[in-house]
Motif scaffolding. Structure first.
Motif, PDB file in Angstrom:
ATOM      1  N   SER A  59       0.815  -1.210   0.000  1.00 45.86           N
ATOM      2  CA  SER A  59       0.000   0.000   0.000  1.00 45.86           C
ATOM      3  C   SER A  59       0.852   1.266   0.000  1.00 45.86           C
ATOM      4  CB  SER A  59      -0.934   0.019   1.214  1.00 45.86           C
ATOM      5  OG  SER A  59      -1.854  -1.061   1.153  1.00 45.86           O
ATOM      6  N   GLN A  60       2.103   1.162   0.452  1.00 49.93           N
ATOM      7  CA  GLN A  60       2.992   2.314   0.473  1.00 49.93           C
ATOM      8  C   GLN A  60       3.933   2.337  -0.729  1.00 49.93           C
ATOM      9  OE1 GLN A  60       4.922   3.023   4.322  1.00 49.93           O
ATOM     10  NE2 GLN A  60       3.318   1.841   5.320  1.00 49.93           N
ATOM     11  N   GLU A  92      -1.208   2.487  -6.670  1.00 53.27           N
ATOM     12  CA  GLU A  92      -1.851   3.260  -7.733  1.00 53.27           C
ATOM     13  C   GLU A  92      -2.619   2.357  -8.688  1.00 53.27           C
ATOM     14  OE1 GLU A  92       1.016   5.623  -9.709  1.00 53.27           O
ATOM     15  OE2 GLU A  92       1.711   6.647  -7.888  1.00 53.27           O
ATOM     16  N   LYS A  93      -2.158   1.123  -8.850  1.00 56.64           N
ATOM     17  CA  LYS A  93      -2.797   0.192  -9.771  1.00 56.64           C
ATOM     18  C   LYS A  93      -3.821  -0.704  -9.079  1.00 56.64           C
ATOM     19  CE  LYS A  93      -0.115   1.473 -13.201  1.00 56.64           C
ATOM     20  NZ  LYS A  93      -0.634   2.192 -14.395  1.00 56.64           N
ATOM     21  N   ALA A  94      -3.583  -1.001  -7.812  1.00 55.72           N
ATOM     22  CA  ALA A  94      -4.438  -1.985  -7.130  1.00 55.72           C
ATOM     23  C   ALA A  94      -4.900  -1.485  -5.772  1.00 55.72           C
ATOM     24  CB  ALA A  94      -3.677  -3.300  -6.972  1.00 55.72           C
ATOM     25  N   GLY A  95      -5.028  -0.159  -5.637  1.00 62.93           N
ATOM     26  CA  GLY A  95      -5.414   0.408  -4.359  1.00 62.93           C
ATOM     27  C   GLY A  95      -6.765  -0.085  -3.864  1.00 62.93           C
ATOM     28  N   GLY A  96      -7.714  -0.173  -4.759  1.00 63.54           N
ATOM     29  CA  GLY A  96      -9.043  -0.638  -4.358  1.00 63.54           C
ATOM     30  C   GLY A  96      -9.009  -2.054  -3.820  1.00 63.54           C
ATOM     31  N   LEU A  97      -8.276  -2.914  -4.487  1.00 60.94           N
ATOM     32  CA  LEU A  97      -8.146  -4.305  -4.044  1.00 60.94           C
ATOM     33  C   LEU A  97      -7.465  -4.388  -2.686  1.00 60.94           C
ATOM     34  CD1 LEU A  97      -8.319  -7.363  -4.535  1.00 60.94           C
ATOM     35  CD2 LEU A  97      -6.141  -7.186  -5.774  1.00 60.94           C
ATOM     36  N   LEU A  98      -6.400  -3.623  -2.502  1.00 56.55           N
ATOM     37  CA  LEU A  98      -5.673  -3.658  -1.232  1.00 56.55           C
ATOM     38  C   LEU A  98      -6.520  -3.103  -0.090  1.00 56.55           C
ATOM     39  CD1 LEU A  98      -2.125  -2.519  -2.461  1.00 56.55           C
ATOM     40  CD2 LEU A  98      -2.817  -4.815  -1.755  1.00 56.55           C
ATOM     41  N   ASP A  99      -7.327  -2.078  -0.382  1.00 62.01           N
ATOM     42  CA  ASP A  99      -8.182  -1.497   0.658  1.00 62.01           C
ATOM     43  C   ASP A  99      -9.244  -2.492   1.125  1.00 62.01           C
ATOM     44  OD1 ASP A  99      -6.809   0.868   0.601  1.00 62.01           O
ATOM     45  OD2 ASP A  99      -8.186   1.862  -0.787  1.00 62.01           O
TER      46      ASP A  99
END
Length: 211
Positions: A181-182, A187-194
């Motif tokens: 996440s850092q 930027e590419k998979a922020g939604g998935l990581l959240d």
């Protein structure tokens, strides 16, 4: 004309050093055009702050590499080091001379890329060879993850910016998600990581190839 000296001991405010110095100076103008002034320098030093790099990194280094060394090596202590220069000053990096800086660095903090998490507590062996840098460490930490057998290599020239990093990582899945996440991956998979929920421990191999 060759000028040379025996081993000299020098003490600075930051560290002691031992110096071996020599120069070849052509006295004939025609010969000088073919064989320019050349320097032979060995400096051994110990117990110095990481900022000692500013004394031993020549300004003929490619700007990109000089900037990376300045930004990446944030904190630490040099237990021992050796700087070597062989050859002329002209046409640096084109095979006319060699320049190496080797150091044993303790408790270093490294920012290998601005957009990636900082790596801390690095006890490392560092080598700078003309425009290439290599670093090896038995252990380090990044974002709560323990990293063993860390290896970092980078080459920086006017048209070349490459960085390879790899190591074995151990930690919690939460720390793995935090690391990702850092990083630019967010930027590419922020939604998935959240949305990702995880628990437990993980061990694996980290390998990054960055340009």
């Amino acid at each position: 004309l060759r000028l040379q000296n025996g081993v000299l001991r020098a003490d600075t405010d930051e560290h002691p050093a031992q110096v071996l110095f020599g120069m070849d100076i052509p006295l004939n103008k025609e010969f000088a055009a073919e064989v320019p002034v050349a320097m032979y320098l060995d400096v051994a030093f110990a117990d110095a702050p990481i900022s000692v790099r500013n004394h031993y990194i020549p300004n003929k280094l490619p700007d990109a590499l000089d900037q990376w060394l300045d930004d990446a090596l944030i904190e630490g202590r040099v237990a021992s080091g050796l700087f070597v220069w062989r050859g002329p000053f002209q046409e640096f990096g084109k095979g006319a001379q060699s320049m190496q800086l080797a150091a044993e660095v303790d408790a270093a903090t490294i920012q290998y890329q601005p957009e990636w998490p900082i790596t801390r507590n690095v006890d490392a062996r560092l080598i700078v060879d003309t425009k290439n840098v290599a670093l090896w460490s038995d252990h380090a930490e990044t974002n709560g993850l323990l990293v063993d057998d860390l290896m970092l290599m980078t080459s920086r020239g006017p048209d070349e910016h490459q960085l390879q990093l790899q190591g074995n990582v151990v930690g919690s899945t939460e720390n793995v998600v935090g690391f990702l996440s850092q990083s630019p991956i967010y930027e590419k998979a922020g939604g998935l990581l959240d949305d990702l929920e995880s628990s437990g421990d993980v061990s694996g191999h980290l390998a990054l190839s960055l340009r």
